[in-house]
Design an enzyme around this catalytic site. Structure first.
Site, PDB file in Angstrom:
ATOM      1  N   SER A 153    -102.090  75.271  48.416  1.00  0.00           N
ATOM      2  CA  SER A 153    -102.002  75.563  49.841  1.00  0.00           C
ATOM      3  C   SER A 153    -100.915  74.720  50.489  1.00  0.00           C
ATOM      4  O   SER A 153    -100.843  73.502  50.312  1.00  0.00           O
ATOM      5  CB  SER A 153    -103.352  75.285  50.507  1.00  0.00           C
ATOM      6  OG  SER A 153    -103.278  75.531  51.881  1.00  0.00           O
ATOM      7  N   GLY A 154    -100.059  75.393  51.260  1.00  0.00           N
ATOM      8  CA  GLY A 154     -98.959  74.706  51.936  1.00  0.00           C
ATOM      9  C   GLY A 154     -97.690  74.651  51.136  1.00  0.00           C
ATOM     10  O   GLY A 154     -96.704  74.055  51.584  1.00  0.00           O
ATOM     11  N   THR A 158     -96.664  82.209  51.233  1.00  0.00           N
ATOM     12  CA  THR A 158     -96.584  83.314  52.194  1.00  0.00           C
ATOM     13  C   THR A 158     -95.145  83.576  52.617  1.00  0.00           C
ATOM     14  O   THR A 158     -94.699  84.730  52.689  1.00  0.00           O
ATOM     15  CB  THR A 158     -97.452  82.993  53.421  1.00  0.00           C
ATOM     16  OG1 THR A 158     -98.798  82.753  52.994  1.00  0.00           O
ATOM     17  CG2 THR A 158     -97.428  84.138  54.415  1.00  0.00           C
ATOM     18  N   ASN A 204    -101.686  72.855  55.817  1.00  0.00           N
ATOM     19  CA  ASN A 204    -100.703  73.877  56.162  1.00  0.00           C
ATOM     20  C   ASN A 204    -101.026  74.430  57.544  1.00  0.00           C
ATOM     21  O   ASN A 204    -102.185  74.684  57.868  1.00  0.00           O
ATOM     22  CB  ASN A 204    -100.729  75.005  55.124  1.00  0.00           C
ATOM     23  CG  ASN A 204     -99.590  75.985  55.305  1.00  0.00           C
ATOM     24  OD1 ASN A 204     -98.700  75.764  56.121  1.00  0.00           O
ATOM     25  ND2 ASN A 204     -99.625  77.069  54.565  1.00  0.00           N
ATOM     26  N   SER A 208    -102.765  81.071  54.502  1.00  0.00           N
ATOM     27  CA  SER A 208    -103.420  82.369  54.354  1.00  0.00           C
ATOM     28  C   SER A 208    -104.863  82.154  53.918  1.00  0.00           C
ATOM     29  O   SER A 208    -105.112  81.542  52.886  1.00  0.00           O
ATOM     30  CB  SER A 208    -102.690  83.228  53.308  1.00  0.00           C
ATOM     31  OG  SER A 208    -101.381  83.508  53.713  1.00  0.00           O
ATOM     32  N   GLY A 431    -103.718  79.383  47.155  1.00  0.00           N
ATOM     33  CA  GLY A 431    -103.441  78.412  46.113  1.00  0.00           C
ATOM     34  C   GLY A 431    -104.659  77.575  45.792  1.00  0.00           C
ATOM     35  O   GLY A 431    -105.711  77.666  46.433  1.00  0.00           O
TER      36      GLY A 431
END
Length: 1480
Positions: A153-154, A158, A204, A208, A431
């Protein structure tokens, strides 16, 4: 590695790598000098070589590194990241490092044009290169492709996905002749899905919270022909619960910042809404919510969402926000809830308006829950916590349906090409996540990443080795980390984590503790699963990216995807078509249950499996996104974090395989076609392709290659040598071609130059001649031009003057016209305002007049009620005359006694022959004296009843005074509204129509009408009481007259000798029944119906002890003596002879009593047969008979001999049915009937009569029978039968208490069952397996079931069943509560949980037994329920005495609460009891 002084190496320092130089070798160790100036002493095996001549900007492909190792890879990425070179290749894998800043020059149209068609690896690494490679492979090979974007994540997944879609849209464009802007809709779907599916997390700002797989479809020409979007596992819990400093979904904040739209929906700053203010972060750096709102609007328009649908979407979002601000408080009833305050009521109204549904239905849906049973629907109230959970469930369901609708709308708008055979799928899924607290969402996210990692392993590692094995070249297998065991642990059936979770969710009593216990039992020795040290329910799983600890507190709740039927039915009936469309009606069979269970984990597993099947059918391309630091800041590179991500993503393993193996492979045909020109002599030899390839490589003296079956495999760098030799051959050929071409060009240039010189001379001479001609022509033209210019100037001046005049005139006329128009407009507006004002004024006058009329009607009805009350009160005051009648009756009785004694003396002195008859007459007189005493006692009871009536009348007088004061007010209003009085007659005729309208408009009027109706009912009841008193007085007078005549006119010939004494002895025994020492109440039974005769009577009353009906009102009299004979002893001898003639039928009655005749159509056959016989034999009309005693003695004998469990319920049903028939059809003359009627009419509470009105309704006898005039033996038989019913009822009750007492002793304390370890079952010291904790309560349930089956099998009236059940539960309550107070080992937390589970079983039994038979049994357990609830509550020290007394234990006294608190000890969690500072 050979080390010497001056060698460049990498050394590990504090978990990260630093550059160093070798200073000296000290024994087995090496002394180093780091770049930071420190000197380090370490071992050589901990060092890695470093390239001293490495380029400052790094290399664009990791395979080109001189020394391929972890520090070299990190250093290369860090060098490129410092220069904003965020993309790097690792063979065919692209590594993208998130820059955390805008780099617009990398993604403009010029950059896309450069990468369009360029060979992969020719230009600098870029995401466009991967997208172009997938597009070219799809077009060349006609095979679908997939691009897998992964990372934690981050890391920028995306954004990378959006760039891929942007490039594919640029390359593919739109199909010719297609009016749809597919590419624009695909791109604009990203901000739309981000607004509704992305949120700020700890790592983040635009994370998403759902998985997305975009399929872009192409036609045969490579143009975009359609697209489809699939989503996975939207994080629904974020809608109602967020953690600080995270945010909810972006769309909520955008809507609050929308300005006028927010005002329309009554929205304000996000801090005012519960679903948004749980975090203090409302704005994102560099992001404007208002601008993002406009972008979302534009995106909706592009994907085809119309204006009405947009308004409906934001209306739904606003309704969710208002729904979250609804708060609840405890209601008046137990475990109920209501709206907390006016603010919550406002938000409730707004939510209902926005949902366009009924606000009352919405409130009922949140505060109650319907339970579907076989008997019907049961509505259960919800407490505050359950109501909040219902509110949050509704919000999550609505948002999830809205998100699914958006995805479906985008797919429909973009359109799918069913004829497309090739496509490119772009996967952007969450993620790997590892937080401080990891719940069910993180478990599913990491499961998806494990699946994708396996796919990466199979295609990068396993496919690599499979290719070598297939081509049969010499190659050693490379070991890599395979995560198949983790996937088996999660999804394998039947003992995977998901399977165990679904199994636990299917059982309503399962908790996260039971789920964790089952999990640890099945995977006790699994290497990937560990049990945490400080928690019994948490577990740690070793993923490919590291260990993650999961908290299972909410696993079961989040895995249960319940669809509440009430939510669906309410919103499907919404007047808004959009909201109703989100909740389509389901088939009838699927909507029977209030809850529909669906496993979220299993559904996600199926979606993930379908995704993997799709990916396996495509050619994959990998992009690994890397997050350089955890602070989300640019130009900050954390080596340890990046290294962990590369290792978990398999990037380092892929680099090692690429260099250690043969990264370049070509088929023999491709190799010969490309490099055959290097050795043309070999090409002319006629060899096959494999031999030709081998000879070419041997000629070039290359050794690092191998020849497979169909391909040639080359080591890294070999292809560069081949390309250089090929380039040399091509250069030589190019130079020869250039020489020939330059000669041809020079010759052709000379010829063209010569021809040009000749032509130029000819053109120069012609030019001079033309110049002379032009000069002459210009002179003539100048004169003509001057003429036309002067004319034009004059005409221009005139036209300008003319246009100015016209403009001034038009302006003046327009001004005057506008003035007239404004005057007319103002006049029209003034007229409209006046009309509206007059209409409002007239309507206000009408409404005021209507309200006055309604008020007058109410006051007039109240006056009539008061007048009726006053009349009834006056009639009630006349009851005092009864006292005078009583005194008069006593005097008459004394006079009658004196006259009887005088008559006896005269008869003795005058007629000695009639001594026997005189003695009989004396005994008769004595019996009459006893009757007089009974009459006196009845008079005393009547006086007591009169006192009660007097108290009720006094209360009525008080109410009357209050009503009189209201009458005065009414009189004043009546004087003011005298004109309206004349119309009261007409208004009364229309009363029914006006009442219907007033119910809807006037709630206050309804309350007044209800009060008036209660007063009318009270007045009617008082009137009935007065009438019964009058009837009783008249009956007493008639009875006294009859007794006087019988005493004076008794003849010695009317009766047989010896009859009076035994009869009087029997009657005196009846009068001395034990009823005198017991408190009795009158229970009204419903009128029984008989199909065996022509007898009928009004509703009579039966005496039952107060212990049987403890909830009823006590009779004020201590005893109830039945009156003796109501008829004289001078009845006809015919009746007695008729009864004696039927003595031979006693055997028939004995057989009816001793044998079990059973039931027919729910009616007791024995009772019906006995009653028919008694009626047929005229036993009720006989003055003397022994058949009644025979029946009673026979019933008693059967009760003594038979099995009590069978006999008692059978004879309770028969005896009560026979008693009902007697009450229904027998009618006696005299004061006995009057007394019973008076007792029934005045001594029974109305509500209890209504509750016990139909205990014998099941008998179902026909109406229309006539009443029998009975004698005293029949009345005495009815008394004895009543006593028999009481006796049977008491025996059943006592037997039940004896049977259930041992079971209660075992249920008060939980059995000590040892924990199961190592798969061994717990056993008692004697070796016998201990009984399960629920077996004792199961035995009680079985006992109650057997009791209910026996009673209902014998058709015992529901009244007796209900009372028996209530008393049994009362006995359970007292026994358990006393045991809890007396035994300290019972006052524990675990024991409270055990008893609470048992009480829950009892509650289920009560619900299943229905209120008709169970009654108020659940309320009888009030003491033990509150005591157990106090034991199992957490944080007792935080509870004050007032909270405990009012909220937890309102039925317990302070001493009882104190004793429980002092005896309590927590054997499970070790918590403390109530604080010692609390004063009891």
């Amino acid at each position: 590695m050979i080390l010497r002084k001056g060698s460049k190496v990498w050394v590990e320092d504090r978990h990260f790598w630093v550059a160093a130089e070798v200073l000296d070798l000290v024994g087995k160790q090496v002394q180093l000098h780091t770049h930071s100036g420190n000197k380090v002493l370490t071992y050589p095996d901990k060092l890695f070589p470093r390239d001293a001549d490495a380029d400052h900007g790094g290399v664009d492909d990791m395979t080109k590194l001189t020394y391929l190792n972890e520090p070299g890879v990190l250093d290369n990425l860090e060098r490129r990241y410092a220069l904003n070179e965020i993309y790097t290749y690792t063979g065919s894998i692209l590594i993208a490092v998130n820059p955390f800043t805008k780099l617009p020059h990398l993604y403009n149209v010029h950059m896309m044009e450069q990468y369009k068609g360029a060979p992969f690896g020719e230009l600098s690494p870029h995401v466009f290169a991967v997208a172009d490679a997938s597009y070219r492979a799809m077009m060349n090979e006609a095979r679908s492709q997939s691009i897998l974007v992964s990372g934690e994540s981050g890391a920028g997944k995306t954004e990378t996905t959006k760039l891929i879609m942007q490039y594919l849209t640029y390359v593919g464009g739109r199909a010719a002749g297609d009016d749809r802007t597919v590419e624009q809709q695909v791109l604009e779907s990203n901000p739309l899905l981000e607004a509704f599916g992305n949120a700020r997390t700890v790592r983040n700002d635009n994370s998403s919270r759902f998985g997305k797989f975009v399929e872009i479809q192409f036609d045969a020409n490579g143009r975009i022909s359609g697209a489809a979007i699939r989503t996975y596992l939207l994080e629904r819990s974020r809608v109602v619960q967020i953690a600080d400093p995270e945010r909810n979904y972006h769309c909520f904040y955008q809507l609050c910042a929308s300005g006028k739209d927010a005002e329309n929906y009554k929205l304000s700053h996000p801090s005012h809404f519960h679903y948004l203010n749980q975090s203090k972060i409302f704005e994102l750096d560099g992001v404007s919510n208002a601008e993002e709102y406009m972008k979302t609007r534009r995106a909706m328009e592009i994907v085809g969402i119309c204006r009405e649908e947009q308004e409906a979407i934001f209306r739904t979002l606003a309704a969710i926000l208002h729904l979250g601000n609804i708060e609840f408080s405890p209601g008046k009833e137990h475990d109920s809830s209501v709206i907390k305050d006016q603010k919550s009521n406002f938000h409730m109204q707004m939510a209902a308006n926005l949902f366009m549904c009924d606000v009352n239905l919405l409130l009922d849906m949140l505060c109650t829950r319907s339970i579907q049973t076989r008997e019907g629907i049961i509505v259960k109230a919800l407490d505050c916590d359950a109501a909040v959970a219902s509110r949050d469930a509704l919000a999550k369901t609505v948002y999830a349906r809205l998100f699914d609708w958006l995805v479906e709308k985008i797919n429909r708008a973009v359109g799918q090409d069913q004829n497309s055979r090739i496509q490119i799928g772009v996967l952007d899924i969450y993620g790997f996540e590892c937080f401080k607290h990891n719940s069910f969402e993180q478990f599913c996210i990491n499961f998806a990443n494990e699946k994708l990692q396996q796919h990466f392993n199979e295609h990068v590692f396993k496919m690599e080795q499979e290719e070598y094995r297939k081509e049969e070249i010499n190659w050693s297998y490379i070991e890599f980390i395979d995560n198949q065991d983790v996937l088996d642990l999660i999804e394998k059936k039947p003992i995977g984590i998901i399977a165990l979770l679904d199994e636990s969710c299917l059982f309503p009593k399962s908790t996260h503790e039971t789920f964790s216990t089952k999990l640890f039992q099945n995977f006790r020795v699994h290497p990937r699963l560990e049990k945490t040290k400080f928690s019994e329910t948490d577990f740690t799983m070793s993923h490919y990216a590291g260990k993650v600890t999961y908290q299972t507190d909410t696993f079961l709740d989040k895995n249960r995807d319940y669809v509440v039927v009430e939510h669906r039915n309410l919103l499907s009936s919404s007047k808004c078509p959009f909201i109703a469309g989100l909740f389509p009606l389901l088939p009838e069979e699927s909507s029977r249950s209030s809850y529909k269970f669906s496993s979220v984990a299993s559904r996600f597993k199926q979606q993930l499996q379908a995704l993997m099947e799709t990916l396996n059918t495509t050619e994959p391309h990998y992009i690994r996104c890397v997050k350089p630091n955890s602070l989300n800041r640019p130009q900050k590179f954390e080596n340890q974090s990046v290294l962990h991500q590369l290792r978990c993503g398999g990037v380092l393993e892929a680099v090692r395989i690429s260099l250690a193996g043969y990264p370049t492979r070509k088929t023999y045909h491709e190799f010969v076609d490309r490099f055959g020109l290097v050795a043309l002599d070999i090409m002319d030899g006629g060899y096959d392709e494999k031999t030709t390839t081998e000879k070419i490589l041997q000629k070039l003296k290359l050794k690092n290659f191998q020849l497979g079956k169909t391909k040639v495999f080359l080591r890294a760098g070999q292809i560069g040598i081949l390309d250089s030799r090929r380039a040399e051959v091509l250069d030589t050929a190019a130079k020869l071609i250039q020489g020939r071409l330059q000669t041809f060009i020079a010759h052709r240039g000379f010829i063209s130059t010569r021809a040009a010189a000749i032509s130029l001379q000819a053109y120069c001479r012609g030019l001079l001649a033309r110049n002379v001609y032009v000069a002459l022509r210009k002179g003539a033209a100048a004169i003509s031009i001057q003429k036309y210019v002067r004319r034009w100037l004059l005409r221009h001046a005139y036209l300008q003057l003319y246009s100015s005049s016209v403009l001034i005139q038009s302006s003046i006329r327009g001004f005057s016209t506008r003035q007239r128009f404004m005057h007319r407009k103002e006049h029209r507006a003034a007229t409209l305002i006046q009309a509206q004002w007059r209409m409002c004024k007239v309507r206000w006058v009408f409404c005021h007049r209507q309200a006055n009329i309604v008020a007058i009607q109410c006051l007039w009805r109240r006056k009539l009620a008061k007048r009726e009350l006053r009349r009834l009160k006056q009639e009630a005051n006349e009851a005092g005359a009864l006292r005078l009648a009583k005194n008069k009756l006593e005097k008459q009785l004394e006079d009658l006694t004196w006259r009887l004694h005088l008559e006896k003396k005269l008869r003795v002195s005058n007629e000695e022959a009639k001594l026997v008859e005189i003695s009989k007459l004396q005994k008769t007189v004595e019996s009459l004296g006893l009757a007089l005493d009974a009459a006196k006692l009845a008079t005393v009871n009547e006086c007591n009843r009169n006192a009660m009536l007097q108290n009720q009348l006094e209360l009525s007088v008080k109410e009357k005074s209050a009503l009189e004061r209201e009458v005065v007010t009414m009189a004043e209003l009546k004087n003011e509204n005298a004109l309206l009085k004349s119309s009261l007659t007409t208004l009364e005729k229309k009363n029914s129509t006006l009442d219907c309208e007033l119910i809807k408009a006037k709630d206050d009027t309804n309350k007044t009408i209800e009060k008036l109706r209660e007063v009318e009912q009270m007045c009617s009841q008082l009137q009935q009481n007065l009438r019964s008193l009058e009837e009783k007085l008249s009956n007493l007078e008639d009875e006294n007259q009859v007794l006087r005549q019988k005493a004076l006119s008794a003849s010695p010939k009317s009766n047989r000798p010896g009859f009076a004494k035994p009869l009087l002895d029997k009657y005196s025994g009846a009068l001395a029944l034990p009823f005198a020492d017991r408190k009795l109440v009158f229970v009204s039974f419903y009128s029984c119906q008989s199909n065996c005769g022509s007898l009928t009577d009004t509703t009579n009353f039966v005496l039952l002890p107060l212990s049987y009906v403890s909830l009823m009102q006590e009779s004020p009299t201590p005893t109830k003596l039945m009156a003796p004979l109501s008829q004289g002893l001078s009845d006809s001898r015919r009746t007695k002879l008729t009864v004696e003639s039927h003595q031979e039928n006693y055997e028939f009655l004995s057989r009816c009593i001793k044998e079990d005749l059973g039931f027919k159509d729910g009616k007791p056959v024995a009772a019906c047969v006995m009653y028919k016989c008694l009626v047929h034999w005229h036993a009720f009309e006989s003055e003397r008979t022994a058949i009644f005693d025979y029946i009673i003695e026979g019933i008693n004998d059967v009760l003594k001999v038979g099995d009590e469990n069978v006999t008692l319920p059978y004879w309770l049903s028969n005896a009560s049915a026979l008693l009902c028939l007697l009450q229904r059809n027998l009618r006696s003359t005299g004061f006995l009937t009057a007394t019973s009627q008076w007792s029934a009419s005045s001594g029974v509470n109305g509500r209890v009569l209504q509750a016990l009105k139909s205990p014998f309704k099941y008998i179902g006898f026909e109406d229309g029978v006539s009443h029998l005039e009975v004698r005293y033996p029949a009345i005495l038989f009815k008394q004895q039968l009543t006593a028999c019913v009481e006796k049977i009822f008491g025996l059943i009750r006592d037997n039940l208490k004896k049977e259930i007492s041992p079971l209660l002793g075992l249920c008060i304390q939980a059995p000590k069952i040892q924990r199961v370890h190592g798969g061994k079952s717990s056993r008692s010291p004697g070796g016998v397996p201990q009984q399960s904790p629920s077996s004792q309560w199961d035995s009680i349930i079985k006992f109650l079931d057997s009791l209910m089956s026996r009673l209902r099998g014998n058709h015992v009236p529901s009244f007796f069943i209900r009372k028996l059940t209530t008393q049994v539960f009362s006995f359970i309550n007292i026994s358990l509560f006393n045991s809890l107070l007396l035994r300290r080992e019972c006052c524990t937390f675990s024991n409270g949980e055990y008893v609470k589970s048992g009480l829950a079983e009892l509650e289920k039994w009560i619900v299943s037994s229905k209120e008709e038979f169970a009654g108020t049994s659940w309320h009888e357990l009030n003491f033990i329920r509150q005591a157990v609830g106090f034991l199992v509550i957490h944080q007792k020290r935080k509870k004050s005495l007032e909270e405990i007394r009012q909220d937890l234990c309102p039925a317990l006294t302070v001493r009882q609460i104190y004793r429980i608190s002092t005896m309590y000890w927590d054997d499970k969690y070790g918590t403390q009891s109530v604080s010692n500072e609390e004063s009891f």
